[in-house]
Design an enzyme around this catalytic site. Structure first.
Site, short mmCIF file in Angstrom:
data_model
loop_
_atom_site.label_atom_id
_atom_site.label_comp_id
_atom_site.label_asym_id
_atom_site.label_seq_id
_atom_site.Cartn_x
_atom_site.Cartn_y
_atom_site.Cartn_z
N GLU A 121 -6.50 -4.66 -8.54
CA GLU A 121 -5.50 -5.09 -9.50
C GLU A 121 -4.91 -6.45 -9.14
O GLU A 121 -4.91 -6.88 -7.99
CB GLU A 121 -4.37 -4.07 -9.58
CG GLU A 121 -3.57 -4.01 -8.31
CD GLU A 121 -2.33 -3.13 -8.43
OE1 GLU A 121 -2.38 -2.13 -9.14
OE2 GLU A 121 -1.34 -3.46 -7.80
N CYS A 152 -7.02 -0.52 2.06
CA CYS A 152 -6.47 -1.23 3.23
C CYS A 152 -6.63 -0.37 4.46
O CYS A 152 -6.42 0.84 4.41
CB CYS A 152 -4.99 -1.54 2.99
SG CYS A 152 -4.23 -2.42 4.38
N CYS A 204 2.80 3.47 2.15
CA CYS A 204 2.02 2.67 1.19
C CYS A 204 0.84 3.44 0.59
O CYS A 204 0.01 3.98 1.32
CB CYS A 204 1.51 1.41 1.90
SG CYS A 204 0.46 0.39 0.87
N GLU A 213 -4.88 -6.08 3.26
CA GLU A 213 -4.20 -6.89 4.26
C GLU A 213 -4.97 -8.22 4.37
O GLU A 213 -6.06 -8.27 4.94
CB GLU A 213 -4.17 -6.12 5.59
CG GLU A 213 -3.76 -6.90 6.79
CD GLU A 213 -2.50 -7.76 6.62
OE1 GLU A 213 -1.44 -7.22 6.29
OE2 GLU A 213 -2.60 -8.99 6.83
N SER A 221 5.74 -8.42 6.57
CA SER A 221 6.23 -7.08 6.24
C SER A 221 6.79 -6.49 7.53
O SER A 221 6.06 -5.88 8.31
CB SER A 221 5.08 -6.22 5.70
OG SER A 221 4.67 -6.73 4.45
N LEU A 222 8.06 -6.70 7.73
CA LEU A 222 8.69 -6.29 8.98
C LEU A 222 9.08 -4.82 8.91
O LEU A 222 8.67 -4.02 9.73
CB LEU A 222 9.92 -7.18 9.23
CG LEU A 222 10.52 -7.12 10.61
CD1 LEU A 222 9.58 -7.71 11.65
CD2 LEU A 222 11.86 -7.86 10.65
N HIS A 223 9.89 -4.49 7.95
CA HIS A 223 10.27 -3.11 7.60
C HIS A 223 11.05 -2.35 8.65
O HIS A 223 11.56 -1.26 8.38
CB HIS A 223 9.05 -2.28 7.18
CG HIS A 223 8.30 -2.87 6.02
ND1 HIS A 223 8.92 -3.50 4.99
CD2 HIS A 223 6.97 -2.93 5.74
CE1 HIS A 223 8.02 -3.93 4.11
NE2 HIS A 223 6.83 -3.60 4.55
N ASN A 250 9.38 2.14 -3.24
CA ASN A 250 8.83 2.56 -4.52
C ASN A 250 8.23 3.95 -4.35
O ASN A 250 7.25 4.12 -3.65
CB ASN A 250 7.72 1.56 -4.87
CG ASN A 250 7.63 1.34 -6.33
OD1 ASN A 250 8.15 2.13 -7.13
ND2 ASN A 250 6.98 0.27 -6.70
N CYS A 279 3.69 -4.91 -6.91
CA CYS A 279 2.24 -5.05 -6.96
C CYS A 279 1.64 -4.36 -5.74
O CYS A 279 2.28 -4.15 -4.74
CB CYS A 279 1.81 -6.50 -7.12
SG CYS A 279 2.50 -7.66 -5.97
#
Ligand code: SAH
Ligand code: SF4
Length: 390
Positions: free
Chosen positions: A88, A142, A149, A201, A256-258, A332, A375
């Site tokens: 996508e 990924c 995710c 990634e 992308s630390l998170h 999300n 996305c």
């Protein structure tokens, strides 16, 4: 299968066989990248015969657009690869608050008449669309497997090729041209920013991503994008960041630390065991030294996991003195993963703590979230729907 016209060698061989002048070859390339055409029949600067010959020999897009979903802020496109996987891309439109309000009222009017337009683009007011961003995929699935995710849940099928990445951009530009026409100055509207935030990634598919960026920034036979208009989002693949420094590709970097500490980061992103937070921050500092770019830190807001006030303090301390911009991403939700989105008040409180400590911070909402999806995640709904239909 037809050859790809995106490989310069294929086109050169064809040119030799058909005794095409160099300026003709140039024209073909311009028709693709500058005139934003993805069908030979639309290339009106070429003769009919040549268009037909090209059509018999070549494909332009390496992936086939299958489904397009339009909403106020974004347009999602699903493509099929030749080996039958779905990937996508998302076209994101940046709009001022005022513009958004005017769109909403337009939507409302249509609703009150109780009839939806067949062509959803009537939702778009007739005013300039600026700063169009395309979110592209770099892999099918990924391998990194972050716990939050859905793309990670797919596992890795394979890397996307350079042509498959470029094709997402070619299609988006053609779509924008077809739907929204020219600007007042008669130039074509086109994607101005690319973010590698779709599936995959990007720094694990380093070579193909690098080759696609070369085309994105090329003036002739490319998209003429500014390097700073391209953003690579990474889960923190240290060798990839080091390679970006070596190759002198000063695109923007989103990390992308998170999580602001090693323990929580490992829990959410198993890759952190290999590429530890300490080492990651050192590598990022090296990157900032050579690129002088502010780093985007993505930080996911998961209820009772990443959203505690003490974590905000830790995050501020970690980024103190660094050229940083924190983007808080509300988690999300999706049925495959048992995590919950933080509530709005908690997110605001988290933001306040960071701001009080002098960190620049935004909350991601409008971009890509309107259809319940950032996305890189919508494929899940599509696959889920497909299962329901079966
Ligand atoms: N692999 C890269 C780029 C693709 S993911 C990376 O991880 O950076 C793009 C962004 O969406 C990343 O910041 C990722 O952490 C985030 N993301 C993944 N799943 C999410 C979810 N369920 N809710 C919100 N953001 C998510
Ligand atoms: Fe891969 Fe990024 Fe998803 Fe992690 S967040 S699994 S790195 S796509």
């Amino acid at each position: 299968m037809k050859q790809s016209i995106l490989n310069p060698n294929n086109l050169q061989t064809f040119a030799k066989e058909h005794k095409l002048q160099p300026f003709r070859v140039k024209q073909i390339i311009q028709e693709i990248y500058d005139n934003q055409n993805i069908r030979f029949e639309d290339m009106t600067t070429l003769s009919k015969d040549l268009r037909q010959q090209l059509d018999e020999n070549f494909e332009i897009l390496s992936i086939i657009p299958e489904t397009i979903l339009e909403s106020e802020d974004n347009i999602k496109i699903w493509f099929k690869t030749h080996d039958n996987f779905t990937i996508e891309a998302v076209i994101l439109f940046h709009r001022s608050k005022h513009e958004k309000e005017s769109i909403k009222s337009k939507v409302h009017k249509v609703e009150s008449q109780n009839k939806w337009p067949d062509d959803l683009t009537t939702l778009w007011p007739d005013r300039p669309l600026n700063r169009i961003t395309l979110c592209v995929s770099s892999q099918i699935g990924c391998p990194v497997n972050c716990v939050f995710c859905v793309t990670g849940k797919l596992g890795i099928k394979r890397d996307l090729t350079r042509n498959e990445i470029i094709s997402q951009l070619l299609f988006a530009n053609n779509f924008i041209k077809t739907k929204f026409g020219k600007k007042d100055d008669q130039t074509l509207r086109a994607v101005r920013n690319v973010v590698f935030m779709g599936m995959g990634e990007p720094l694990i598919n380093y070579q193909n991503v690098k080759k696609s960026i070369e085309i994105m920034i090329a003036q002739a036979g490319g998209f003429s994008l500014g390097k700073r208009h391209i953003t690579i989002s990474t889960a923190g693949i240290i060798p990839g960041i080091e390679q970006l420094i070596k190759d002198d590709i000063p695109v923007k970097l989103a990390i992308s630390l998170h999580a602001p500490n090693q323990k929580l980061r490992e829990e959410l992103m198993p890759i952190a065991k290999v590429y530890t937070l300490d080492k990651l921050m050192k590598t990022i500092d090296d990157y900032v030294k050579v690129s002088d770019n502010r780093i985007f830190y993505e930080y996911i807001m998961i209820k009772n996991k990443t959203d505690k006030p003490e974590l905000a303090t830790q995050l501020a301390d970690l980024l103190h003195g660094r050229l940083a911009h924190v983007n808080l991403i509300p988690y999300n939700m999706n049925p495959a993963i048992k995590l919950e989105e933080s509530d709005e008040r908690t997110i605001r409180a988290f933001k306040d703590i960071l701001e009080k400590k002098g960190i620049t911070v935004t909350i991601r909402d409008s971009l890509g979230r309107d259809l319940k999806s950032a996305c890189g995640q919508l494929w899940y709904e599509k696959i889920a729907n497909r299962h329901c239909e079966e």
